[in-house]
Design a protein around this motif. Structure first.
Motif, PDB file in Angstrom:
ATOM      1  N   GLY A  13      36.186-120.131  12.406  1.00 47.26           N
ATOM      2  CA  GLY A  13      34.927-119.693  11.799  1.00 47.26           C
ATOM      3  C   GLY A  13      34.777-118.384  11.082  1.00 47.26           C
ATOM      4  O   GLY A  13      35.875-117.804  10.863  1.00 47.26           O
ATOM      5  N   PHE A  14      33.779-118.080  10.494  1.00 48.53           N
ATOM      6  CA  PHE A  14      33.555-116.651   9.938  1.00 48.53           C
ATOM      7  C   PHE A  14      33.820-115.668  10.753  1.00 48.53           C
ATOM      8  O   PHE A  14      34.681-114.674  10.208  1.00 48.53           O
ATOM      9  N   GLU A  34      43.452-123.072  14.886  1.00 50.53           N
ATOM     10  CA  GLU A  34      42.323-123.839  14.647  1.00 50.53           C
ATOM     11  C   GLU A  34      42.389-125.434  14.845  1.00 50.53           C
ATOM     12  O   GLU A  34      43.174-125.908  14.601  1.00 50.53           O
ATOM     13  N   THR A 248      44.566-127.360  19.058  1.00 48.41           N
ATOM     14  CA  THR A 248      43.373-127.386  19.722  1.00 48.41           C
ATOM     15  C   THR A 248      44.058-126.458  20.981  1.00 48.41           C
ATOM     16  O   THR A 248      44.874-126.932  21.644  1.00 48.41           O
ATOM     17  N   SER A 278      35.923-119.059  19.140  1.00 49.25           N
ATOM     18  CA  SER A 278      35.492-120.483  19.567  1.00 49.25           C
ATOM     19  C   SER A 278      34.323-120.384  20.455  1.00 49.25           C
ATOM     20  O   SER A 278      34.048-119.398  20.968  1.00 49.25           O
ATOM     21  N   LEU A 287      39.118-122.902  28.885  1.00 48.61           N
ATOM     22  CA  LEU A 287      40.393-122.170  28.390  1.00 48.61           C
ATOM     23  C   LEU A 287      40.911-121.346  29.477  1.00 48.61           C
ATOM     24  O   LEU A 287      42.070-120.886  29.470  1.00 48.61           O
ATOM     25  N   PHE A 424      28.644-131.974  17.168  1.00 44.74           N
ATOM     26  CA  PHE A 424      28.724-130.449  17.310  1.00 44.74           C
ATOM     27  C   PHE A 424      29.618-130.561  18.421  1.00 44.74           C
ATOM     28  O   PHE A 424      30.498-129.512  18.638  1.00 44.74           O
ATOM     29  N   GLY A 472      24.402-116.722  12.625  1.00 45.32           N
ATOM     30  CA  GLY A 472      24.330-116.785  11.136  1.00 45.32           C
ATOM     31  C   GLY A 472      25.494-116.314  10.426  1.00 45.32           C
ATOM     32  O   GLY A 472      26.258-115.557  11.313  1.00 45.32           O
ATOM     33  N   PRO A 474      26.199-113.783   8.037  1.00 44.16           N
ATOM     34  CA  PRO A 474      26.400-112.359   8.123  1.00 44.16           C
ATOM     35  C   PRO A 474      26.487-111.913   9.418  1.00 44.16           C
ATOM     36  O   PRO A 474      27.653-110.975   9.630  1.00 44.16           O
TER      37      PRO A 474
HETATM   38  C1  LIG Z   1      23.756-127.028  10.276  1.00 45.37           C
HETATM   39  C2  LIG Z   1      24.023-125.586  10.221  1.00 45.37           C
HETATM   40  C3  LIG Z   1      23.108-124.893   9.194  1.00 45.37           C
HETATM   41  C4  LIG Z   1      23.348-123.410   9.204  1.00 45.37           C
HETATM   42  N1  LIG Z   1      22.768-122.854   8.190  1.00 45.37           N
HETATM   43  C5  LIG Z   1      22.798-121.599   8.053  1.00 45.37           C
HETATM   44  C6  LIG Z   1      22.506-120.939   6.889  1.00 45.37           C
HETATM   45  O1  LIG Z   1      21.900-121.391   5.981  1.00 45.37           O
HETATM   46  N2  LIG Z   1      22.997-119.405   6.814  1.00 45.37           N
HETATM   47  C7  LIG Z   1      23.378-118.824   7.754  1.00 45.37           C
HETATM   48  O2  LIG Z   1      23.727-117.493   7.368  1.00 45.37           O
HETATM   49  N3  LIG Z   1      23.831-119.403   8.813  1.00 45.37           N
HETATM   50  C8  LIG Z   1      23.514-120.570   8.993  1.00 45.37           C
HETATM   51  N4  LIG Z   1      24.190-121.589  10.111  1.00 45.37           N
HETATM   52  C9  LIG Z   1      24.725-120.489  11.052  1.00 45.37           C
HETATM   53  C10 LIG Z   1      26.185-120.319  10.732  1.00 45.37           C
HETATM   54  O3  LIG Z   1      26.586-121.211  10.088  1.00 45.37           O
HETATM   55  C11 LIG Z   1      26.944-119.944  11.926  1.00 45.37           C
HETATM   56  O4  LIG Z   1      26.320-119.150  12.770  1.00 45.37           O
HETATM   57  C12 LIG Z   1      28.480-119.402  12.000  1.00 45.37           C
HETATM   58  O5  LIG Z   1      28.956-120.287  10.624  1.00 45.37           O
HETATM   59  C13 LIG Z   1      29.227-119.471  13.037  1.00 45.37           C
HETATM   60  O6  LIG Z   1      30.430-118.887  12.970  1.00 45.37           O
HETATM   61  P1  LIG Z   1      31.400-118.764  14.151  1.00 45.37           P
HETATM   62  O7  LIG Z   1      32.413-118.084  13.596  1.00 45.37           O
HETATM   63  O8  LIG Z   1      30.760-117.897  15.266  1.00 45.37           O
HETATM   64  O9  LIG Z   1      31.647-120.315  14.775  1.00 45.37           O
HETATM   65  P2  LIG Z   1      32.238-121.444  14.144  1.00 45.37           P
HETATM   66  O10 LIG Z   1      32.112-121.576  12.845  1.00 45.37           O
HETATM   67  O11 LIG Z   1      31.774-122.318  15.065  1.00 45.37           O
HETATM   68  O12 LIG Z   1      33.936-121.434  14.461  1.00 45.37           O
HETATM   69  C14 LIG Z   1      34.382-121.604  15.852  1.00 45.37           C
HETATM   70  C15 LIG Z   1      35.437-122.333  15.257  1.00 45.37           C
HETATM   71  O13 LIG Z   1      36.462-122.323  16.739  1.00 45.37           O
HETATM   72  C16 LIG Z   1      37.226-123.905  16.598  1.00 45.37           C
HETATM   73  N5  LIG Z   1      37.377-124.170  18.082  1.00 45.37           N
HETATM   74  C17 LIG Z   1      36.643-124.378  18.960  1.00 45.37           C
HETATM   75  N6  LIG Z   1      37.345-124.747  20.087  1.00 45.37           N
HETATM   76  C18 LIG Z   1      38.671-124.513  19.712  1.00 45.37           C
HETATM   77  C19 LIG Z   1      39.714-124.634  20.550  1.00 45.37           C
HETATM   78  N7  LIG Z   1      39.822-124.929  21.681  1.00 45.37           N
HETATM   79  N8  LIG Z   1      41.001-124.343  19.632  1.00 45.37           N
HETATM   80  C20 LIG Z   1      40.901-124.014  18.415  1.00 45.37           C
HETATM   81  N9  LIG Z   1      39.954-124.170  17.868  1.00 45.37           N
HETATM   82  C21 LIG Z   1      38.619-123.924  18.498  1.00 45.37           C
HETATM   83  C22 LIG Z   1      36.218-124.643  15.986  1.00 45.37           C
HETATM   84  O14 LIG Z   1      36.608-125.764  15.332  1.00 45.37           O
HETATM   85  C23 LIG Z   1      35.507-123.749  15.043  1.00 45.37           C
HETATM   86  O15 LIG Z   1      36.223-123.692  13.660  1.00 45.37           O
HETATM   87  C24 LIG Z   1      23.973-122.814  10.211  1.00 45.37           C
HETATM   88  C25 LIG Z   1      24.751-123.354  11.106  1.00 45.37           C
HETATM   89  C26 LIG Z   1      24.648-124.849  11.493  1.00 45.37           C
HETATM   90  C27 LIG Z   1      25.563-125.609  12.174  1.00 45.37           C
END
Ligand SMILES: Cc1cc2nc3c(=O)[nH]c(=O)nc-3n(C[C@H](O)[C@H](O)[C@H](O)COP(=O)(O)OP(=O)(O)OC[C@H]3O[C@@H](n4cnc5c(N)ncnc54)[C@H](O)[C@@H]3O)c2cc1C
Length: 496
Positions: A13-14, A34, A248, A278, A287, A424, A472, A474
Motif C-alpha cells: 500500500g502507500f 504483497e 501472502t 499490512s 502473523l 475488504f 488517507g 497523504p
Molecule cells: C473505498 C476507499 C476510498 C478511499 N478514498 C480515499 C480518498 O478519496 N482519498 C484519500 O486520501 N484516501 C482515501 N482512502 C483511504 C486510503 O486509500 C487509505 O488510507 C490508504 O490507501 C491506506 O494505505 P495503507 O498502505 O495503510 O494500506 P493498504 O493500502 O491496505 O496496504 C496494505 C497492503 O498489505 C497487503 N497485505 C495484507 N496482508 C498481507 C499479508 N499477510 N501478506 C502480504 N501482504 C499483505 C494488502 O494486500 C495491501 O496491499 C480510501 C480508502 C478506501 C478503501
C-alpha cells in the motif's frame, strides 16, 4: 552509508511503498511482499472492457504532501502524472432541488457562502484562516511524531499551540458556532467523513481539513489515482526495491525478541528489520505468536473503526452530461446514517452516498462516449454482507442518482462489479472489513493510536492507516516515511 541491511516490508500500500522508497534510496536491500497480484493495496485498479476503475481512493487532497514526498527523490508529481485542479471541486446534492457546486476559487466560494447566509462569506474567510493555522501547525509540529510516549509532547511551545488547535472541542461545535445554514454546516462537516468519524466526535483541530478541501483544493492525476502508486513503484524499483506479488506472508519469525525471518508459503525471507504495512490487527493476531502481540482481541474490539463501504464500479455506454466528477448525496438525514454506522451497526435505512465519474475529467478511464462511475456508500464494519443486500442498495443509490441528474441510465450499464465487507477482509486482511482504519476521534489520536514501534519485537515496525498519523493517502505516505526513519534510527544510519 551504514552497513547495508535486509529490510522486509509486508504489503505494497502507500505506506509500504513509501517506506521502501526511502530505505532503498538509502542503499538498503529492500523487499516488499504483497499478497495481491498488483501493488497499491486499497488503491489498486480493476480493468474491464476498456474501463479502468480506481478501486479505492478518488480524492487527491493535500498536494503539498505528494510534492514533499517526490521532492525527497529529486522529482515532482509532474514527472509522473499530469495533475488537474477540479473546478467545481465537487457538487453536494441536498434534499429537494437544492445543490451546491463548490468552486475552486476562494472568492467564488465566499460568494456562495454569502448567498446562503448573510455575513457567511466574511465568516468563511476567518474560519479558513484559523483552519490554515491548524493545518500548518499540525503538518509542521505534530504529524511526524511517532507518538510513542506522551513526553514527546512535553514542550511548552507545543502545549500552547495545542490549545489553539482546539483539541478538546468538537468539529461540529466549532462549525455550528459560526454557521447556521444547514447546507453550509454539512459542507464544512463533510471532511470529518474522510477521517472516518462523525463531526461531533472529531476534534476541532481537524477543521484543518477544511483548509485542505477549500483552499488547497481537489485535484486529479490524469490516468487515475493509481498513477500515484505507479510513480511510487517506479521510485522504489529505480532504487533497487524488489516488489514480489502474490506473496501472502504467513508468519513473522521472532527469535530472542527480534524478527529474523518472514515466511511465505514455505519460503523464508531473512530480515534485519521488518516493516508491516499490512493491516495492524492482521499482522499482530495472525502473523505473530501470541507472546509478541501488543494488543489483544479485547483491545481491537473496543476500537472505533472508520466505516467500511459498499462500492460499485460501473461502466455506462453513454455520456451523462449532468454528472460532475465528484458528487455527494447528502439528500437524506446524516444523523440517522451515522447512528447506523457507529452506534447501532446495521445496513442504513436511508444512506448518504458518493458518486464519482472520473471520465468527466479523464477520457483514458472509459471507452469513447462512455462514463466510468464509482459509487461509495459508507457502511458499519463487521456486519453481515450478502449479494442481496448489495443489490438492494445498488437500486436505492441508482434511483436517487438518476433522479438527481434527470437521466435514466441503468439499462446502459455494460460493466458492473460490487466490493464490500467480505472483499475488504479477503483482499486486504482488513479487520471487520474496515475501509480506512480507525476513526480519528480524540481517544484514538496520536499517543492513543496503535504504536508504530513494537514494544515486544525490537526490530518490528508497523506502518499505514491503522497507526500514526492515520487514514488517507497523504497520511499513509507520511506513515511510511516515519517507519523508514525509525528503522534508520535503530540501525544507526543517517536519518532522513
Ligand atoms: C473505498 C476507499 C476510498 C478511499 N478514498 C480515499 C480518498 O478519496 N482519498 C484519500 O486520501 N484516501 C482515501 N482512502 C483511504 C486510503 O486509500 C487509505 O488510507 C490508504 O490507501 C491506506 O494505505 P495503507 O498502505 O495503510 O494500506 P493498504 O493500502 O491496505 O496496504 C496494505 C497492503 O498489505 C497487503 N497485505 C495484507 N496482508 C498481507 C499479508 N499477510 N501478506 C502480504 N501482504 C499483505 C494488502 O494486500 C495491501 O496491499 C480510501 C480508502 C478506501 C478503501
Amino acid at each position: 552509508m551504514a552497513e547495508k541491511k535486509k529490510i522486509v516490508i509486508i504489503g505494497s500500500g502507500f505506506a509500504g511503498l513509501s517506506a521502501a522508497c526511502y530505505l532503498s534510496a538509502e542503499g538498503h536491500d529492500v523487499t516488499i511482499l504483497e499478497k495481491n497480484d498488483q501493488a497499491g493495496g486499497r488503491a489498486r485498479i480493476w480493468q474491464k472492457d476498456g474501463f479502468t476503475f480506481d478501486m479505492g481512493p478518488s480524492w487527491y487532497w493535500m498536494p503539498d504532501v505528494f510534492e514533499e514526498f517526490f521532492g525527497h527523490f529529486g522529482k515532482t508529481a509532474a514527472d509522473f502524472y499530469d495533475l488537474k485542479r477540479l473546478d467545481p471541486a465537487y457538487r453536494i446534492y441536498y434534499s429537494g432541488k437544492d445543490q451546491i457546486d463548490v468552486p475552486a476559487s476562494l472568492d467564488a466560494l465566499v460568494e456562495v457562502f454569502e448567498q446562503k447566509e448573510k455575513g457567511g462569506g466574511k465568516k468563511l474567510r476567518q474560519f479558513l484562516a484559523d483552519a490554515e493555522y491548524k493545518y500548518k501547525t499540525a503538518m509542521s509540529d505534530y504529524v511526524e511524531r511517532i507518538s510513542d510516549k506522551v513526553t514527546e509532547f512535553f514542550d511548552f511551545k507545543l502545549i500552547g499551540k495545542s490549545f489553539q488547535l482546539h483539541l478538546l472541542q468538537s468539529l461540529r461545535k466549532e462549525v455550528r458556532a459560526k454557521f447556521k445554514s444547514p447546507q453550509l454546516v454539512s459542507l464544512l462537516e463533510f471532511p470529518s467523513l474522510f477521517l472516518g468519524s462523525t463531526p461531533d466526535n472529531t476534534p476541532a483541530m481537524y477543521t484543518m481539513m477544511n483548509y485542505a478541501d477549500l483552499v488547497l483544493g481537489t485535484w486529479y492525476p490524469m490516468g487515475g489515482m493509481n498513477q500515484i502508486v505507479q510513480a511510487m513503484v517506479k521510485i522504489a524499483k529505480d532504487n533497487g526495491t524488489k516488489i514480489l506479488l502474490n506473496q501472502t506472508v504467513e508468519k513473522i519469525q521472532v527469535v530472542k525478541g527480534r524478527a529474523t525471518e518472514v515466511m511465505v508459503n514455505g519460503k523464508t525471507y531473512q530480515a534485519d528489520s521488518v516493516i508491516a504495512g499490512s493491516d495492524y490487527h492482521h499482522t499482530e493476531q495472525t502473523l505473530l505468536d501470541a507472546e509478541y502481540h501488543t494488543y489483544d482481541e479485547k483491545y481491537w474490539d473496543s476500537r472505533v473503526l472508520s466505516p467500511s463501504s459498499l462500492l460499485f464500479y460501473i461502466g455506462v455506454n453513454k455520456k451523462l452530461p449532468e454528472l460532475l466528477h465528484h458528487n455527494l448525496f447528502f439528500d437524506e438525514d446524516f444523523e440517522t446514517h451515522a447512528q447506523e454506522i457507529y452506534h447501532e451497526p446495521s445496513w442504513p435505512s436511508a444512506p448518504l452516498f458518493y458518486a464519482s465519474a472520473p471520465s468527466k475529467t479523464d477520457p483514458s478511464v472509459a471507452p469513447e462516449g462512455m462514463e466510468n462511475i464509482f459509487l461509495l456508500m459508507p457502511l458499519a464494519p463487521g456486519i453481515e454482507d450478502s449479494e442481496a443486500m448489495r443489490e438492494k442498495y445498488f437500486k436505492i443509490m441508482m434511483k436517487r442518482l438518476q433522479k438527481k441528474i434527470g437521466e435514466q441510465f441503468e439499462a446502459n450499464i455494460v460493466v458492473k462489479r460490487s466490493f464490500c465487507l467480505t472483499d475488504f477482509e479477503k483482499d486486504y486482511n482488513s479487520y471487520k472489513g474496515n475501509a480506512y482504519g480507525l476513526a480519528n476521534i480524540l481517544s484514538q489520536t496520536a499517543i492513543w493510536k496503535p504504536k508504530m514501534k513494537s514494544p515486544k519485537v525490537k526490530n518490528l515496525f508497523y506502518t499505514g492507516q491503522l497507526t500514526v498519523p492515520g487514514p488517507g493517502v497523504p497520511p499513509s505516505i507520511i506513515s511510511g516515511r516515519m517507519a523508514a526513519r525509525e528503522v534508520l534510527r535503530q540501525i544507526k544510519a543517517k536519518t532522513i
